[in-house]
Design a protein around this motif. Structure first.
Motif, PDB file in Angstrom:
ATOM      1  N   VAL A 205      25.676  19.128  29.336  1.00 21.51           N
ATOM      2  CA  VAL A 205      24.671  18.150  29.767  1.00 21.51           C
ATOM      3  C   VAL A 205      24.740  17.854  31.265  1.00 21.51           C
ATOM      4  O   VAL A 205      23.728  17.977  31.977  1.00 21.51           O
ATOM      5  CB  VAL A 205      24.783  16.852  28.938  1.00 21.51           C
ATOM      6  N   PRO A 206      25.895  17.459  31.820  1.00 21.02           N
ATOM      7  CA  PRO A 206      25.913  17.168  33.268  1.00 21.02           C
ATOM      8  C   PRO A 206      25.609  18.393  34.122  1.00 21.02           C
ATOM      9  O   PRO A 206      25.007  18.270  35.200  1.00 21.02           O
ATOM     10  CB  PRO A 206      27.345  16.668  33.508  1.00 21.02           C
ATOM     11  N   GLU A 211      22.929  20.569  38.121  1.00 16.34           N
ATOM     12  CA  GLU A 211      23.152  21.887  38.715  1.00 16.34           C
ATOM     13  C   GLU A 211      22.142  22.173  39.825  1.00 16.34           C
ATOM     14  O   GLU A 211      20.936  21.991  39.658  1.00 16.34           O
ATOM     15  CB  GLU A 211      23.051  22.965  37.628  1.00 16.34           C
ATOM     16  N   GLY A 212      22.654  22.607  40.969  1.00 16.98           N
ATOM     17  CA  GLY A 212      21.794  23.007  42.070  1.00 16.98           C
ATOM     18  C   GLY A 212      21.272  21.880  42.931  1.00 16.98           C
ATOM     19  O   GLY A 212      20.556  22.128  43.917  1.00 16.98           O
ATOM     20  N   VAL A 213      21.582  20.634  42.592  1.00 20.84           N
ATOM     21  CA  VAL A 213      21.117  19.510  43.412  1.00 20.84           C
ATOM     22  C   VAL A 213      21.976  19.431  44.671  1.00 20.84           C
ATOM     23  O   VAL A 213      23.196  19.293  44.588  1.00 20.84           O
ATOM     24  CB  VAL A 213      21.205  18.180  42.631  1.00 20.84           C
ATOM     25  N   THR A 235      16.283  13.513  39.861  1.00 20.75           N
ATOM     26  CA  THR A 235      16.310  14.891  39.358  1.00 20.75           C
ATOM     27  C   THR A 235      16.795  14.929  37.916  1.00 20.75           C
ATOM     28  O   THR A 235      16.226  15.642  37.073  1.00 20.75           O
ATOM     29  CB  THR A 235      17.233  15.757  40.235  1.00 20.75           C
ATOM     30  N   ALA A 236      17.852  14.157  37.622  1.00 18.53           N
ATOM     31  CA  ALA A 236      18.411  14.153  36.272  1.00 18.53           C
ATOM     32  C   ALA A 236      17.395  13.630  35.265  1.00 18.53           C
ATOM     33  O   ALA A 236      17.252  14.182  34.160  1.00 18.53           O
ATOM     34  CB  ALA A 236      19.687  13.308  36.235  1.00 18.53           C
ATOM     35  N   ARG A 237      16.645  12.570  35.624  1.00 19.25           N
ATOM     36  CA  ARG A 237      15.640  12.020  34.712  1.00 19.25           C
ATOM     37  C   ARG A 237      14.538  13.044  34.438  1.00 19.25           C
ATOM     38  O   ARG A 237      14.077  13.195  33.292  1.00 19.25           O
ATOM     39  CB  ARG A 237      15.036  10.749  35.308  1.00 19.25           C
ATOM     40  N   GLU A 238      14.089  13.748  35.470  1.00 14.49           N
ATOM     41  CA  GLU A 238      13.029  14.744  35.296  1.00 14.49           C
ATOM     42  C   GLU A 238      13.504  15.871  34.383  1.00 14.49           C
ATOM     43  O   GLU A 238      12.768  16.311  33.488  1.00 14.49           O
ATOM     44  CB  GLU A 238      12.621  15.311  36.653  1.00 14.49           C
ATOM     45  N   ARG A 239      14.721  16.335  34.614  1.00 13.37           N
ATOM     46  CA  ARG A 239      15.243  17.430  33.795  1.00 13.37           C
ATOM     47  C   ARG A 239      15.496  16.972  32.357  1.00 13.37           C
ATOM     48  O   ARG A 239      15.238  17.714  31.408  1.00 13.37           O
ATOM     49  CB  ARG A 239      16.542  17.965  34.407  1.00 13.37           C
TER      50      ARG A 239
END
Length: 282
Positions: A205-206, A211-213, A235-239
């Protein structure tokens, strides 16, 4: 059980060659007797390497003597040091999408190497030489079982079969099993096909969300930290909003599989020498 096996990547002649080569060491080599691991000093020796005494090298004559007395020879992760096995394992990993490892067992007639146990993997047993009598029992009673030796009741017997040279036996993940050498010197390759579990999903999950941020390594002040935190969370919310359970499982499986595959180009000293020669000629 299947009557036709794929070409076996390793045979008894290969075992003789690697023992004679003098480089095989623990933990790639192990010996067990009646379900108990033997001590290293019983089947390994120290060698002088660069004026240093290095322990753990396979002692060929000692290994043969213990085999003659009923011990089992276990070669671990043969895909790490035997190229034909590595090629077979890589193909199987690509076809199944799972992590695959290979273990080679040599057991004399009437001897039992490992005690009744469960493996945390589906297992394909390719019989290379001789034959072995297998007993397969029921699977685990719930989702919280442990791999390893089974203490107490291992469940009802589901299968008792003798696997002969050229045959393959499939044992599902978690099904308790044991084996005894039958006719001749038994040798088989265990191809373990590993499935992911809860811990792999948790770790995935993390990685998927972050990843890539790209963030500044050292934000200089509070506002910089807050800006980095905001970018990461956005970014995490969008993914996460786009992430499906099937995507998470697929990613976790691929991560585990790729850990055992060496995707880098093989090192080649000979190619390096050719490059130097070409440069000198120019």
């Amino acid at each position: 059980m299947f009557d036709t096996a794929p070409p076996t990547p390793m045979g008894l002649d290969d075992i003789d060659a690697v023992l004679a080569g003098g480089t095989l060491r623990s933990p790639h080599v192990e010996m067990v007797r009646a379900g108990k691991e033997m001590t290293l000093k019983e089947y390994t020796e120290a060698r002088e390497v660069g004026a240093r005494s290095i322990a753990g090298f396979a002692d060929g004559p000692a290994i043969l003597a213990h085999l003659q007395k009923g011990a089992t020879l276990l070669l671990r992760n043969t895909e790490q040091w035997h190229r034909p096995t590595a090629e077979l394992v890589a193909r199987l990993a690509d076809e199944t999408g799972r992590r695959v490892e290979a273990f080679f067992f040599v057991t004399p007639p009437g001897a039992q190497g490992l005690a009744v146990h469960r493996d945390d993997a589906d297992v394909l047993l390719l019989q290379v030489a001789g034959s072995k009598r297998w007993t397969v029992r029921s699977g685990p009673p719930d989702h919280y079982w442990q791999a390893g030796e089974v203490a107490g009741d291992a469940g009802p017997v589901l299968l008792q079969a003798t696997v002969s040279t050229g045959q393959v036996l499939y044992i599902p993940r978690g099904y308790a099993h044991s084996a005894v050498g039958d006719e001749g010197l038994s040798a088989h390759v265990s191809l373990t096909i590993r499935e992911i579990g809860g811990i792999h999903l948790t770790r995935a999950v993390p990685r998927l969300l972050c990843e890539g941020v790209r963030l500044p390594a050292r934000p200089l002040d509070e506002s910089g930290l807050l800006e980095s935190a905001s970018k990461l969370l956005e970014t995490a919310r969008e993914r996460l909003a786009a992430l499906e359970p099937r995507d998470l499982v697929r990613y976790a499986r691929a991560t585990q599989r790729d850990q055992m595959l060496n995707t880098a180009e093989p090192a080649s000293v000979a190619r390096f020498a050719e490059q130097l020669t070409g440069e000198a000629e120019r």
